[in-house]
Design a protein around this motif. Structure first.
Motif, PDB file in Angstrom:
ATOM      1  N   ILE A  59      31.917  13.724 -13.383  1.00  0.00           N
ATOM      2  CA  ILE A  59      32.409  13.318 -12.073  1.00  0.00           C
ATOM      3  C   ILE A  59      32.130  11.840 -11.798  1.00  0.00           C
ATOM      4  O   ILE A  59      31.251  11.226 -12.397  1.00  0.00           O
ATOM      5  N   LYS A  60      32.916  11.324 -10.858  1.00  0.00           N
ATOM      6  CA  LYS A  60      32.660  10.031 -10.255  1.00  0.00           C
ATOM      7  C   LYS A  60      32.600  10.235  -8.753  1.00  0.00           C
ATOM      8  O   LYS A  60      33.340  11.052  -8.191  1.00  0.00           O
ATOM      9  N   GLY A  61      31.698   9.507  -8.111  1.00  0.00           N
ATOM     10  CA  GLY A  61      31.578   9.668  -6.673  1.00  0.00           C
ATOM     11  C   GLY A  61      30.865   8.488  -6.047  1.00  0.00           C
ATOM     12  O   GLY A  61      30.520   7.510  -6.718  1.00  0.00           O
ATOM     13  N   ARG A  62      30.649   8.593  -4.763  1.00  0.00           N
ATOM     14  CA  ARG A  62      30.007   7.502  -4.036  1.00  0.00           C
ATOM     15  C   ARG A  62      29.211   8.077  -2.876  1.00  0.00           C
ATOM     16  O   ARG A  62      29.643   9.016  -2.205  1.00  0.00           O
ATOM     17  N   ALA A  63      28.041   7.532  -2.644  1.00  0.00           N
ATOM     18  CA  ALA A  63      27.233   7.859  -1.483  1.00  0.00           C
ATOM     19  C   ALA A  63      26.919   6.540  -0.794  1.00  0.00           C
ATOM     20  O   ALA A  63      26.038   5.798  -1.235  1.00  0.00           O
ATOM     21  N   GLY A  64      27.659   6.221   0.262  1.00  0.00           N
ATOM     22  CA  GLY A  64      27.546   4.904   0.878  1.00  0.00           C
ATOM     23  C   GLY A  64      28.068   3.861  -0.097  1.00  0.00           C
ATOM     24  O   GLY A  64      29.194   3.957  -0.581  1.00  0.00           O
ATOM     25  N   MET A  79      26.566  17.249  -4.934  1.00  0.00           N
ATOM     26  CA  MET A  79      27.954  17.342  -5.389  1.00  0.00           C
ATOM     27  C   MET A  79      28.187  18.622  -6.180  1.00  0.00           C
ATOM     28  O   MET A  79      29.250  19.237  -6.088  1.00  0.00           O
ATOM     29  N   ILE A  80      27.177  19.045  -6.957  1.00  0.00           N
ATOM     30  CA  ILE A  80      27.296  20.312  -7.670  1.00  0.00           C
ATOM     31  C   ILE A  80      27.321  21.472  -6.673  1.00  0.00           C
ATOM     32  O   ILE A  80      28.092  22.425  -6.817  1.00  0.00           O
ATOM     33  N   ALA A  81      26.485  21.379  -5.642  1.00  0.00           N
ATOM     34  CA  ALA A  81      26.403  22.441  -4.639  1.00  0.00           C
ATOM     35  C   ALA A  81      27.614  22.482  -3.723  1.00  0.00           C
ATOM     36  O   ALA A  81      27.903  23.524  -3.121  1.00  0.00           O
ATOM     37  N   GLY A  82      28.320  21.374  -3.589  1.00  0.00           N
ATOM     38  CA  GLY A  82      29.490  21.325  -2.727  1.00  0.00           C
ATOM     39  C   GLY A  82      29.219  20.786  -1.344  1.00  0.00           C
ATOM     40  O   GLY A  82      30.115  20.766  -0.497  1.00  0.00           O
ATOM     41  N   THR A  83      27.989  20.311  -1.085  1.00  0.00           N
ATOM     42  CA  THR A  83      27.686  19.733   0.222  1.00  0.00           C
ATOM     43  C   THR A  83      28.019  18.241   0.270  1.00  0.00           C
ATOM     44  O   THR A  83      27.955  17.627   1.328  1.00  0.00           O
ATOM     45  N   ALA A  84      28.340  17.665  -0.888  1.00  0.00           N
ATOM     46  CA  ALA A  84      28.887  16.304  -0.972  1.00  0.00           C
ATOM     47  C   ALA A  84      30.061  16.373  -1.946  1.00  0.00           C
ATOM     48  O   ALA A  84      30.057  17.174  -2.881  1.00  0.00           O
ATOM     49  N   ARG A  85      31.062  15.529  -1.709  1.00  0.00           N
ATOM     50  CA  ARG A  85      32.289  15.631  -2.501  1.00  0.00           C
ATOM     51  C   ARG A  85      32.438  14.428  -3.426  1.00  0.00           C
ATOM     52  O   ARG A  85      32.340  13.283  -2.989  1.00  0.00           O
ATOM     53  N   PRO A  86      32.691  14.681  -4.727  1.00  0.00           N
ATOM     54  CA  PRO A  86      32.970  13.567  -5.641  1.00  0.00           C
ATOM     55  C   PRO A  86      34.317  12.930  -5.314  1.00  0.00           C
ATOM     56  O   PRO A  86      35.125  13.490  -4.564  1.00  0.00           O
ATOM     57  N   LEU A  87      34.567  11.790  -5.912  1.00  0.00           N
ATOM     58  CA  LEU A  87      35.888  11.166  -5.785  1.00  0.00           C
ATOM     59  C   LEU A  87      36.859  11.736  -6.800  1.00  0.00           C
ATOM     60  O   LEU A  87      38.061  11.867  -6.533  1.00  0.00           O
ATOM     61  N   SER A  88      36.336  12.086  -7.975  1.00  0.00           N
ATOM     62  CA  SER A  88      37.190  12.645  -9.013  1.00  0.00           C
ATOM     63  C   SER A  88      36.330  13.326 -10.062  1.00  0.00           C
ATOM     64  O   SER A  88      35.110  13.139 -10.109  1.00  0.00           O
ATOM     65  N   GLY A  89      36.971  14.119 -10.909  1.00  0.00           N
ATOM     66  CA  GLY A  89      36.268  14.741 -12.012  1.00  0.00           C
ATOM     67  C   GLY A  89      36.320  16.243 -11.972  1.00  0.00           C
ATOM     68  O   GLY A  89      37.195  16.848 -11.335  1.00  0.00           O
ATOM     69  N   ARG A  90      35.331  16.859 -12.622  1.00  0.00           N
ATOM     70  CA  ARG A  90      35.351  18.314 -12.808  1.00  0.00           C
ATOM     71  C   ARG A  90      33.914  18.845 -12.890  1.00  0.00           C
ATOM     72  O   ARG A  90      33.054  18.236 -13.518  1.00  0.00           O
ATOM     73  N   ILE A  91      33.678  20.003 -12.251  1.00  0.00           N
ATOM     74  CA  ILE A  91      32.399  20.698 -12.311  1.00  0.00           C
ATOM     75  C   ILE A  91      32.677  22.164 -12.619  1.00  0.00           C
ATOM     76  O   ILE A  91      33.424  22.830 -11.879  1.00  0.00           O
ATOM     77  N   VAL A  92      32.109  22.663 -13.693  1.00  0.00           N
ATOM     78  CA  VAL A  92      32.272  24.063 -14.097  1.00  0.00           C
ATOM     79  C   VAL A  92      30.892  24.674 -14.266  1.00  0.00           C
ATOM     80  O   VAL A  92      30.041  24.135 -14.978  1.00  0.00           O
ATOM     81  N   ALA A  93      30.642  25.809 -13.589  1.00  0.00           N
ATOM     82  CA  ALA A  93      29.346  26.485 -13.667  1.00  0.00           C
ATOM     83  C   ALA A  93      29.573  27.952 -13.983  1.00  0.00           C
ATOM     84  O   ALA A  93      30.376  28.623 -13.329  1.00  0.00           O
TER      85      ALA A  93
END
Length: 366
Positions: free
Chosen positions: A8-13, A44-58
């Motif tokens: 994933i790619k993302g941003r926090a602030g 981001m894995i938990a879903g309480t923050a959202r990535p900008l793009s990518g993929r998470i599989v659990a």
């Protein structure tokens, strides 16, 4: 076998996250300095923050896939989350706190309540209010609440950081029990090497929002110990071996390692038990030949690997079969012993200086 794949790619602030790694069964530690992005990645894995793009599989389920338009809400991800603080409901008893996730999610649950209570040693606290519990007990209740939600994956965000040293020592055995008995893969955030040494199977090194390395705990902790700028006084390595003999009269156990044997003191050992040992570099002495008549009974034959000098000291990597030790000795001693890559040497370890990082009742493969 991978149970978690993150890319994933993302941003926090203004902080950017760009992370890719896979995690297998057991405990995967996200390790790095404060502010590296570990907790943000966990959210981001938990879903309480959202990535900008990518993929998470659990556990074979796609939780997030920007290309496919998938973004499951937290309550549908099947993930348990344990925070730095217990976050218990003060007006509910321990029993009600434990079962809250099941009640709120209207789930019957498959993990027996009594099993979780016994695993965490909180059976005599079920009718208590959270305010009457110690910090370690409150955190055990929070862990039990997460387990009783029947998660496919358990995320733990520095769950011991709010506890003092005594409470940390109290709760670590329970985390080990979860790892060994609950059968739930765990992603564990920490910046404490002792915790990682005791719990982790795999370590993901994170710096400034990016993964710098992924590998088995022993290899990653050795890498950290040898890294430039690391605290040499805290350098340590891990060894894993099997108990092959016990001596109740002297309260000792003989551990078979790859390439040697180690004698340790303590009770509770049994033949066939697997032990993981943490050895501080400062507690390893080196000799060019084996010596008789020493109180140090552990003299492990090794081959010298890298010799790295740092002022008055030298960090020496010693290969013990496929495993390795790191010794921190003076540069003068390294010169007097003529230590160089490929030379034979003996690592001298006092039994009382070896820390028991983990004990498991299982046979080593093969």
């Amino acid at each position: 076998m991978s149970v978690l794949d993150v890319d994933i790619k993302g941003r926090a602030g203004s902080f950017e996250i760009e992370t890719a790694f896979s995690a297998g069964p057991g405990v995967t530690a996200l390790f790095g300095p404060s502010g590296a992005g570990k907790s943000t990645l966990l959210k981001m894995i938990a879903g309480t923050a959202r990535p900008l793009s990518g993929r998470i599989v659990a556990a074979g389920r796609t939780l997030y896939d920007s290309a496919a338009g998938i973004d499951l809400p937290p309550e549908r991800r099947g993930i348990g989350f344990v925070f730095q603080e217990a976050r218990l409901f003060p007006h509910l008893s321990v029993r009600r706190n434990l079962t809250y996730a099941r009640w709120a999610g209207r789930r019957r649950g498959t993990r027996p309540f009594d099993e979780v209570v016994a695993l965490l040693g909180i059976g005599d606290r079920l009718d208590n209010a959270p305010a009457t519990l110690s910090g370690g007990e409150r955190q055990r209740v929070a862990i039990g609440r997460a387990l009783l939600a029947d998660p496919a994956l358990l995320l733990m965000d520095e769950p011991l950081s709010s506890l003092d040293k005594a409470r940390r020592a109290e709760i670590l055995p329970y985390l080990e029990a979860i790892r060994a008995e609950a059968g739930i893969p765990i992603v564990y955030v920490s910046h404490e090497t002792a915790e990682v040494a005791q719990l982790a199977d795999t370590v993901v090194l994170i710096e400034a929002g990016r993964v710098t390395a992924v590998g088995p705990a022993a290899a990653m902790l050795a890498r950290l110990s040898l890294a430039a700028g690391s605290d040499a006084s805290e350098a340590a390595t891990l060894l894993e071996g099997r108990v092959i003999e016990t001596d109740p009269a002297y309260h000792t156990a003989t551990i078979a390692l790859d390439g040697g044997q180690l004698e340790l003191t303590g009770d509770g050992f049994a033949e066939g038990m697997i032990v993981r040992l943490r050895v501080r570099a400062a507690d390893v002495a080196i000799a060019s030949v084996a010596h008789d008549g020493l109180s140090i009974r552990n003299q492990l034959p090794c081959l010298v690997g890298e010799v790295r000098r740092d002022g008055a000291f030298a960090m020496v990597t010693l290969h013990l079969g496929e495993q390795r030790l790191i010794a921190r000795i003076t540069a003068k001693s390294a010169d007097m012993l003529n230590l160089a890559p490929g030379r034979k040497a003996y690592a001298l370890l006092k039994a009382v200086s070896v820390e028991m990082a983990r004990v498991e009742r299982r046979e080593m493969p093969g």
